[in-house]
Scaffold this motif. Sequence first.
Motif, PDB file in Angstrom:
ATOM      1  N   LYS A   1       6.954  -0.014  -2.362  1.00 16.43           N
ATOM      2  CA  LYS A   1       5.781  -0.909  -2.333  1.00 16.43           C
ATOM      3  C   LYS A   1       5.466  -1.355  -3.756  1.00 16.43           C
ATOM      4  O   LYS A   1       5.659  -0.593  -4.712  1.00 16.43           O
ATOM      5  CB  LYS A   1       4.573  -0.172  -1.743  1.00 16.43           C
ATOM      6  CG  LYS A   1       3.348  -1.043  -1.425  1.00 16.43           C
ATOM      7  CD  LYS A   1       2.239  -0.174  -0.835  1.00 16.43           C
ATOM      8  CE  LYS A   1       1.023  -0.992  -0.404  1.00 16.43           C
ATOM      9  NZ  LYS A   1       1.224  -1.688   0.870  1.00 16.43           N
ATOM     10  N   ALA A   2       4.979  -2.583  -3.889  1.00 11.16           N
ATOM     11  CA  ALA A   2       4.509  -3.089  -5.178  1.00 11.16           C
ATOM     12  C   ALA A   2       3.309  -3.994  -4.906  1.00 11.16           C
ATOM     13  O   ALA A   2       3.456  -5.030  -4.253  1.00 11.16           O
ATOM     14  CB  ALA A   2       5.612  -3.848  -5.899  1.00 11.16           C
ATOM     15  N   TYR A   3       2.151  -3.599  -5.384  1.00  8.40           N
ATOM     16  CA  TYR A   3       0.933  -4.358  -5.053  1.00  8.40           C
ATOM     17  C   TYR A   3      -0.166  -4.089  -6.067  1.00  8.40           C
ATOM     18  O   TYR A   3      -0.008  -3.257  -6.975  1.00  8.40           O
ATOM     19  CB  TYR A   3       0.472  -4.027  -3.641  1.00  8.40           C
ATOM     20  CG  TYR A   3      -0.286  -2.703  -3.494  1.00  8.40           C
ATOM     21  CD1 TYR A   3      -1.542  -2.671  -2.886  1.00  8.40           C
ATOM     22  CD2 TYR A   3       0.242  -1.495  -3.937  1.00  8.40           C
ATOM     23  CE1 TYR A   3      -2.244  -1.487  -2.730  1.00  8.40           C
ATOM     24  CE2 TYR A   3      -0.447  -0.313  -3.776  1.00  8.40           C
ATOM     25  CZ  TYR A   3      -1.691  -0.309  -3.180  1.00  8.40           C
ATOM     26  OH  TYR A   3      -2.384   0.866  -3.030  1.00  8.40           O
ATOM     27  N   LEU A   4      -1.275  -4.803  -5.910  1.00  9.17           N
ATOM     28  CA  LEU A   4      -2.436  -4.614  -6.777  1.00  9.17           C
ATOM     29  C   LEU A   4      -3.274  -3.462  -6.223  1.00  9.17           C
ATOM     30  O   LEU A   4      -3.940  -3.599  -5.202  1.00  9.17           O
ATOM     31  CB  LEU A   4      -3.261  -5.905  -6.848  1.00  9.17           C
ATOM     32  CG  LEU A   4      -2.549  -7.110  -7.459  1.00  9.17           C
ATOM     33  CD1 LEU A   4      -3.468  -8.329  -7.429  1.00  9.17           C
ATOM     34  CD2 LEU A   4      -2.091  -6.823  -8.886  1.00  9.17           C
ATOM     35  N   HIS A   5      -3.228  -2.337  -6.919  1.00 11.88           N
ATOM     36  CA  HIS A   5      -3.869  -1.095  -6.473  1.00 11.88           C
ATOM     37  C   HIS A   5      -5.277  -1.030  -7.070  1.00 11.88           C
ATOM     38  O   HIS A   5      -5.443  -1.055  -8.287  1.00 11.88           O
ATOM     39  CB  HIS A   5      -3.007   0.080  -6.946  1.00 11.88           C
ATOM     40  CG  HIS A   5      -3.403   1.410  -6.403  1.00 11.88           C
ATOM     41  ND1 HIS A   5      -4.424   1.593  -5.506  1.00 11.88           N
ATOM     42  CD2 HIS A   5      -2.905   2.663  -6.652  1.00 11.88           C
ATOM     43  CE1 HIS A   5      -4.529   2.883  -5.224  1.00 11.88           C
ATOM     44  NE2 HIS A   5      -3.624   3.545  -5.909  1.00 11.88           N
TER      45      HIS A   5
ATOM     46  N   GLY B  26      -1.022  -3.209 -11.210  1.00 16.12           N
ATOM     47  CA  GLY B  26       0.228  -3.660 -10.595  1.00 16.12           C
ATOM     48  C   GLY B  26       1.152  -2.494 -10.334  1.00 16.12           C
ATOM     49  O   GLY B  26       2.026  -2.178 -11.135  1.00 16.12           O
ATOM     50  N   THR B  27       0.966  -1.860  -9.195  1.00 12.99           N
ATOM     51  CA  THR B  27       1.550  -0.548  -8.932  1.00 12.99           C
ATOM     52  C   THR B  27       2.867  -0.649  -8.164  1.00 12.99           C
ATOM     53  O   THR B  27       2.938  -1.287  -7.110  1.00 12.99           O
ATOM     54  CB  THR B  27       0.539   0.317  -8.150  1.00 12.99           C
ATOM     55  OG1 THR B  27      -0.687   0.356  -8.892  1.00 12.99           O
ATOM     56  CG2 THR B  27       1.056   1.722  -7.964  1.00 12.99           C
ATOM     57  N   VAL B  28       3.880   0.011  -8.707  1.00  9.45           N
ATOM     58  CA  VAL B  28       5.195   0.074  -8.070  1.00  9.45           C
ATOM     59  C   VAL B  28       5.454   1.519  -7.670  1.00  9.45           C
ATOM     60  O   VAL B  28       5.505   2.407  -8.529  1.00  9.45           O
ATOM     61  CB  VAL B  28       6.299  -0.423  -9.015  1.00  9.45           C
ATOM     62  CG1 VAL B  28       7.663  -0.382  -8.309  1.00  9.45           C
ATOM     63  CG2 VAL B  28       6.000  -1.832  -9.524  1.00  9.45           C
ATOM     64  N   PHE B  29       5.613   1.759  -6.377  1.00 10.91           N
ATOM     65  CA  PHE B  29       5.887   3.098  -5.872  1.00 10.91           C
ATOM     66  C   PHE B  29       7.399   3.290  -5.719  1.00 10.91           C
ATOM     67  O   PHE B  29       8.035   2.593  -4.920  1.00 10.91           O
ATOM     68  CB  PHE B  29       5.211   3.316  -4.517  1.00 10.91           C
ATOM     69  CG  PHE B  29       3.723   3.510  -4.600  1.00 10.91           C
ATOM     70  CD1 PHE B  29       3.179   4.779  -4.773  1.00 10.91           C
ATOM     71  CD2 PHE B  29       2.868   2.428  -4.497  1.00 10.91           C
ATOM     72  CE1 PHE B  29       1.808   4.961  -4.846  1.00 10.91           C
ATOM     73  CE2 PHE B  29       1.492   2.600  -4.564  1.00 10.91           C
ATOM     74  CZ  PHE B  29       0.965   3.875  -4.739  1.00 10.91           C
ATOM     75  N   PHE B  30       7.936   4.250  -6.477  1.00 10.41           N
ATOM     76  CA  PHE B  30       9.356   4.552  -6.397  1.00 10.41           C
ATOM     77  C   PHE B  30       9.613   5.632  -5.348  1.00 10.41           C
ATOM     78  O   PHE B  30       8.788   6.521  -5.132  1.00 10.41           O
ATOM     79  CB  PHE B  30       9.876   4.999  -7.761  1.00 10.41           C
ATOM     80  CG  PHE B  30       9.837   3.912  -8.790  1.00 10.41           C
ATOM     81  CD1 PHE B  30      10.882   3.009  -8.904  1.00 10.41           C
ATOM     82  CD2 PHE B  30       8.736   3.753  -9.619  1.00 10.41           C
ATOM     83  CE1 PHE B  30      10.840   1.980  -9.829  1.00 10.41           C
ATOM     84  CE2 PHE B  30       8.682   2.728 -10.544  1.00 10.41           C
ATOM     85  CZ  PHE B  30       9.730   1.835 -10.649  1.00 10.41           C
ATOM     86  N   THR B  31      10.761   5.542  -4.721  1.00  8.80           N
ATOM     87  CA  THR B  31      11.167   6.506  -3.702  1.00  8.80           C
ATOM     88  C   THR B  31      11.793   7.734  -4.360  1.00  8.80           C
ATOM     89  O   THR B  31      12.405   7.635  -5.414  1.00  8.80           O
ATOM     90  CB  THR B  31      12.186   5.855  -2.744  1.00  8.80           C
ATOM     91  OG1 THR B  31      11.609   4.669  -2.198  1.00  8.80           O
ATOM     92  CG2 THR B  31      12.583   6.789  -1.626  1.00  8.80           C
TER      93      THR B  31
ATOM     94  N   GLU C 252       5.718  -3.952   0.870  1.00  7.43           N
ATOM     95  CA  GLU C 252       4.941  -5.051   0.305  1.00  7.43           C
ATOM     96  C   GLU C 252       5.358  -5.310  -1.139  1.00  7.43           C
ATOM     97  O   GLU C 252       5.516  -4.393  -1.931  1.00  7.43           O
ATOM     98  CB  GLU C 252       3.443  -4.700   0.349  1.00  7.43           C
ATOM     99  CG  GLU C 252       2.547  -5.781  -0.270  1.00  7.43           C
ATOM    100  CD  GLU C 252       1.084  -5.355  -0.314  1.00  7.43           C
ATOM    101  OE1 GLU C 252       0.275  -6.135  -0.854  1.00  7.43           O
ATOM    102  OE2 GLU C 252       0.761  -4.269   0.187  1.00  7.43           O
ATOM    103  N   GLY C 253       5.542  -6.583  -1.473  1.00  7.14           N
ATOM    104  CA  GLY C 253       5.876  -6.965  -2.834  1.00  7.14           C
ATOM    105  C   GLY C 253       7.313  -6.737  -3.234  1.00  7.14           C
ATOM    106  O   GLY C 253       7.702  -7.012  -4.376  1.00  7.14           O
TER     107      GLY C 253
END
Length: 297
Positions: A34-38, A52-57, A294-295
């Motif tokens: 996911k990458a979105y405005l947190h 601008g948050t990018v969640f890595f697996t 998302e994103g």
Amino acid sequence: MVSQLCNICPRNCNVDRSTKTGFCSMLSEIKVAKAYLHEWEEPCISGSRGSGTVFFTGCNLRCVFCQNYKISQENFGISVSPEKLSDIFMSLEKAGAHNINLVTPTIFIPKIKEAIIMARNNGLSIPIVYNSNAYENVESLKTLEGLIDIYLPDLKYYSDEVAVKYSNAPHYFEYATKAILEMYRQVGNPVFDNDGIMKKGIIVRHLILPGKLDETKKILKWIKDNLSNEVYVSLMGQYIPYYNANKYQELNRRISNKEYEEVIEYFFEIGLENGFVQDDESASESFIPDFDLEGIL
């Protein structure tokens, strides 16, 4: 091509992740969910427009109470190239993000570094936040010097017994404190803009666990004794029994108001000055992101 054996983190798996996974269950390709405005990070990180948050697996810990277990333990996400990740950073800045927030980036450091350099060369101008569990090798962090503006590490455990029991993380406190000192060496004391948004610095997070106030107090004392009083501490009261926490009787409840108040009182008692606290409403599943690509797509 000479293979690169992975010893990025304290697991020191020494495997060629182009063909084989290590403890983190990830190959060397970046994988994101996911990458979105947190909007729910600390106020100086999320600000008015979001982080601008990018969640890595994937993850190098096995926390039994992980709220993000769908990506950390079940490995939901898709692979992206450093070029694609760089484009994601640029899109988040264009959307108004105050910063680029890399969540659990450790296991992909080499390729994330490539993406940051590409984005900077393409005009990315907002700060980069490195948001990690602090189970890091200092040598890996040193490769990021000059690229990371804000470090946002957890400091989860003091005792090895607790770290192993709940996260399968031997010598966690030893590695995490060395990592945090290196992070502080790189970015120093906090710098804010005129709107109170952090531009540079470190915020040390600590999730308070039920019945583990001695752990929390020892961690706060370490912060007091080893970091500047200008450093911010984020005392997180958001713990809920999630994932496999119900298998541990002592973890199968939220922290009480009395426990949280005792921690805040101790914070000031030992002379810490700068921090963030949470209200009761933060201990809710509604604040856990929906991992839906998302994103990314």
